[in-house]
Design a protein around this motif. Structure first.
Motif, mmCIF file in Angstrom:
data_model
loop_
_atom_site.group_PDB
_atom_site.id
_atom_site.type_symbol
_atom_site.label_atom_id
_atom_site.label_comp_id
_atom_site.label_asym_id
_atom_site.label_seq_id
_atom_site.Cartn_x
_atom_site.Cartn_y
_atom_site.Cartn_z
ATOM 1 N N PRO A 124 0.819 -1.223 0.000
ATOM 2 C CA PRO A 124 0.000 0.000 0.000
ATOM 3 C C PRO A 124 0.849 1.268 0.000
ATOM 4 C CG PRO A 124 -0.715 -1.529 1.726
ATOM 5 C CD PRO A 124 0.585 -2.047 1.182
ATOM 6 N N ALA A 125 0.322 2.305 -0.628
ATOM 7 C CA ALA A 125 0.980 3.609 -0.596
ATOM 8 C C ALA A 125 1.137 4.035 0.862
ATOM 9 C CB ALA A 125 0.156 4.634 -1.360
ATOM 10 N N ALA A 126 2.145 4.851 1.118
ATOM 11 C CA ALA A 126 2.431 5.381 2.459
ATOM 12 C C ALA A 126 2.858 4.289 3.438
ATOM 13 C CB ALA A 126 1.260 6.183 3.010
ATOM 14 N N THR A 127 3.386 3.181 2.904
ATOM 15 C CA THR A 127 4.002 2.151 3.737
ATOM 16 C C THR A 127 5.368 1.849 3.152
ATOM 17 O OG1 THR A 127 3.093 0.280 2.488
ATOM 18 C CG2 THR A 127 1.782 1.092 4.359
ATOM 19 N N TRP A 128 6.213 1.242 3.960
ATOM 20 C CA TRP A 128 7.534 0.840 3.499
ATOM 21 C C TRP A 128 7.919 -0.451 4.203
ATOM 22 C CZ3 TRP A 128 11.873 0.598 6.763
ATOM 23 C CH2 TRP A 128 11.716 1.184 8.028
ATOM 24 N N ASN A 179 7.560 -0.186 -7.470
ATOM 25 C CA ASN A 179 7.498 0.148 -6.042
ATOM 26 C C ASN A 179 8.760 -0.225 -5.262
ATOM 27 O OD1 ASN A 179 4.923 1.264 -6.281
ATOM 28 N ND2 ASN A 179 3.936 -0.681 -5.897
ATOM 29 N N ARG A 232 9.924 1.717 -2.179
ATOM 30 C CA ARG A 232 9.318 1.514 -0.854
ATOM 31 C C ARG A 232 10.093 0.509 -0.002
ATOM 32 N NH1 ARG A 232 3.299 1.248 -3.167
ATOM 33 N NH2 ARG A 232 2.963 3.479 -3.408
ATOM 34 N N VAL A 260 9.213 11.012 -3.147
ATOM 35 C CA VAL A 260 7.983 10.302 -3.512
ATOM 36 C C VAL A 260 7.332 9.704 -2.265
ATOM 37 C CG1 VAL A 260 7.015 8.390 -4.853
ATOM 38 C CG2 VAL A 260 8.757 9.864 -5.865
ATOM 39 N N LEU A 261 8.129 9.109 -1.389
ATOM 40 C CA LEU A 261 7.576 8.550 -0.154
ATOM 41 C C LEU A 261 6.952 9.652 0.704
ATOM 42 C CD1 LEU A 261 10.418 6.015 0.683
ATOM 43 C CD2 LEU A 261 8.047 5.439 0.074
ATOM 44 N N GLU A 311 3.626 10.526 -0.531
ATOM 45 C CA GLU A 311 2.639 9.493 -0.205
ATOM 46 C C GLU A 311 2.178 9.586 1.246
ATOM 47 O OE1 GLU A 311 4.198 5.635 -1.125
ATOM 48 O OE2 GLU A 311 4.006 5.944 -3.283
ATOM 49 N N ARG A 338 4.973 3.152 9.879
ATOM 50 C CA ARG A 338 4.527 2.853 8.510
ATOM 51 C C ARG A 338 5.235 1.633 7.931
ATOM 52 N NH1 ARG A 338 0.329 5.891 6.366
ATOM 53 N NH2 ARG A 338 0.279 7.895 7.387
#
Length: 149
Positions: free
Chosen positions: A21-25, A53, A56, A81-82, A85, A99
């Motif tokens: 998912p976006a906004a996760t790493w 991705n 991430r 980019v992160l 997000e 996150r």
């Protein structure tokens, strides 16, 4: 009917990152644990394959790897980019640990990743194996990207 082959670890990485998912790493080591490989092998694969991705995937301390390079269309860094997000970085460049997804979280992303035998044939009548996930990319009737449909 033949049994589909074991999923390659590279296919598992691709699926996990496609569904991250976006906004996760996550970290190289966590991704490695999820697919049964070491962090260096994961990093090597990500650096040579241009995997979606890959930005991430960070170092275990939450920093972007010094060796991470990519060709972003707007020439942005992975950190930029992160941040866009929604991932916040501290003053020393570490991503928000809340996150971060660990190996168990990544394995959960593979929960619906099932092998199938494509009904189309290529070449000399050999079956073509592929993968279908429960995501929006699902291809009904047993056909998917492996058969070119």
């Amino acid at each position: 009917m033949p049994t589909p082959p074991e999923l390659e670890w590279q296919d598992r990485i691709d699926h996990i990152l496609d569904n991250l998912p976006a906004a996760t790493w996550t970290a190289y080591g966590e991704l490695g644990r999820a697919v049964g490989r070491g962090p260096r092998q994961v990093a090597r694969y990500l650096s040579t394959e241009g995997t979606r991705n890959a930005y991430r995937v960070l170092r275990s301390n939450g920093r972007v790897s010094d060796g991470f390079h990519w060709n972003h269309p707007e020439h942005k860094t992975a950190r930029e980019v992160l941040s866009e997000e929604g991932i916040h970085f501290d003053r020393s460049g570490r991503a928000d640990p809340h996150r971060r997804l660990d190996a168990d979280d990544l394995i959960e992303l593979m929960r619906d990743y099932v092998p199938y035998l494509c009904e189309r044939k290529r070449g000399r009548g050999q079956p073509v194996y592929g993968l279908v996930s429960g995501s929006a990319r699902f291809r009904p009737a047993g056909c998917g990207p492996a058969c070119g449909s």
